[in-house]
Design an enzyme around this catalytic site. Structure first.
Site, PDB file in Angstrom:
ATOM      1  N   CYS A  79       0.826  -1.267  -0.237  1.00 51.46           N
ATOM      2  CA  CYS A  79       0.042   0.168   0.024  1.00 51.46           C
ATOM      3  C   CYS A  79       0.789   1.209  -0.074  1.00 51.46           C
ATOM      4  CB  CYS A  79      -0.940  -0.037   1.230  1.00 51.46           C
ATOM      5  SG  CYS A  79      -0.207  -0.119   2.891  1.00 51.46           S
ATOM      6  N   HIS A 104      -2.320   0.956   6.882  1.00 53.01           N
ATOM      7  CA  HIS A 104      -2.840   1.137   5.510  1.00 53.01           C
ATOM      8  C   HIS A 104      -2.852   2.324   5.274  1.00 53.01           C
ATOM      9  CE1 HIS A 104      -4.471  -0.738   2.092  1.00 53.01           C
ATOM     10  NE2 HIS A 104      -5.522  -0.175   2.034  1.00 53.01           N
ATOM     11  N   GLU A 126      -6.140   1.432  -4.285  1.00 55.66           N
ATOM     12  CA  GLU A 126      -5.520   0.948  -3.150  1.00 55.66           C
ATOM     13  C   GLU A 126      -4.756  -0.302  -3.695  1.00 55.66           C
ATOM     14  OE1 GLU A 126      -7.579  -0.057   0.448  1.00 55.66           O
ATOM     15  OE2 GLU A 126      -9.071  -1.406  -0.827  1.00 55.66           O
TER      16      GLU A 126
END
Length: 378
Positions: A99, A157, A169
């Site tokens: 990420c 994240h 993402e």
């Protein structure tokens, strides 16, 4: 999923005969492709943020790979096993991003600067934030390019807001970069807006790969030799587009010694010493298509097939990756051994070849029978 399933059956002669006509398929599934649903979906974003959105969207379909995107230069890299998630066991075979690696790449492409080199937690606390938004504010104040974070205490994240309630993402191992509705529940921690400064990085010329240089007064030459005529001089760090690399004149500079030279988009050459990354650049083909000449002890030149083929430090697909062949080439084989059984591209074999640089590759990607004739046993 594009994984190497380990089974114990041997490759048959029929399969060997079929090898010559086997399609050359990459080992990394879902090459980057623009998704029509990914882009700047609402107004208010700076030109820099819009460029970051387009960069992130250009990677739709690329693998999530734990640790991916954290090489010397922002961009897709092979990842590694995260130590707990079974879906991560093959991340070392997947070129992609985690990420934070994706966010790092997107803003590098947008600004020309490596602003976000770190984890999601590092990025959440980045000094490059020009504005911060709490979890309680939701998406109302957000514009495309803002970074959204999740984690309670420690941020784990990050994703990029696109507008219209959507985000892009790299989610988790076993998935690909995607567009998905925003999630502001659970441990959503808030968002930041990146300072809109810098100059976008131009796309690589002629299909090359962009690398950052270091040092001052660095020369490029007409041939891979410091004695050849000077083509260009870089007063300070910059970006160059590398087409290929090869072993040539050995150079010692800045405390390093290396005989690998990179050929740039303008046809000039520079020693890899001044390119950020390992001595041999990952993912860059050999200019001549061959390994260095075999040692005096002797070896056998064998052609490879397939694209995106890797060599390993041990005869095992889970061992460290030593080299990466984006296209067919020639390798020098010293000996071969029976080791881990590998299934790939419809073939199964337990034979591995040891190359002159000490790396190993499965015989599946070497043209010829399952056990190479005339090559000694290791």
């Amino acid at each position: 999923m594009n994984t190497l399933n380990l089974i114990t059956s041997a490759r048959t002669l029929t399969v060997v005969a079929a090898l010559a006509t086997a399609p050359l398929l990459p080992l990394t599934a879902h090459a980057a492709a623009q998704d029509t649903s990914c882009g700047v979906l609402s107004s208010g974003a700076s030109a820099t943020a819009q460029a970051a959105v387009q960069a992130a969207c250009s990677q739709i379909g690329v693998w999530y790979s734990w640790g991916g995107g954290h090489g010397a230069t922002p961009g897709a890299t092979y990842g590694y096993y995260d130590g707990s998630d079974p879906d991560s066991l093959h991340d070392n075979e997947r070129m992609g991003f985690d990420c934070s690696g994706l966010m790092r790449y997107a803003y590098y492409r947008a600004t020309g600067r490596d602003l976000l080199n770190g984890t999601a937690d590092d990025q959440f606390h980045s000094p490059q934030a020009s504005a911060r938004f709490s979890a309680g504010q939701g998406t109302a104040p957000l514009v495309p390019g803002d970074l959204m974070f999740w984690g309670s205490g420690y941020v784990h994240h990050v994703a990029m807001y696109l507008g219209a309630g959507q985000m892009v993402e790299a989610y988790e191992s076993g998935t690909h970069i995607r567009v998905t509705p925003v999630r502001t529940g659970g441990d959503y921690a808030g968002a930041i807006r990146i300072n809109p400064t810098g100059t976008p990085v131009p796309p690589p010329a002629n299909g090359g790969s962009t690398f950052e240089t270091w040092g001052t007064g660095v020369h490029t030459h007409s041939t891979p030799s410091v004695h050849a005529s000077v083509v260009d001089t870089f007063a300070g760090p910059t970006q160059v587009s590398v087409q290929c690399q090869e072993h040539a004149e050995e150079v010692s500079a800045e405390g390093y010694t290396n005989d690998v030279w990179a050929k740039l988009a303008d046809g000039s050459w520079m020693t890899n010493i001044y390119l950020k990354g390992p001595a041999v650049l990952p993912g860059i083909p050999d200019c001549g298509g061959d390994n260095p000449p075999p040692p005096s002890g002797g070896s056998t030149a064998v052609q490879t097939w397939g694209t995106g083929v890797r060599t390993h430090s041990e005869p095992n697909v889970n061992a460290g990756v030593v080299d990466y062949f984006p296209q067919p080439t020639t390798v020098n084989v010293v000996c071969q051994a029976h080791a881990q059984t590998v299934t790939a591209e419809g073939y199964t074999n337990d034979a591995w070849s040891k190359l002159t640089n000490g790396a190993w590759m499965t015989n599946i990607y070497l043209k010829g029978p399952a056990w190479l004739p005339g090559v000694a046993t290791c």
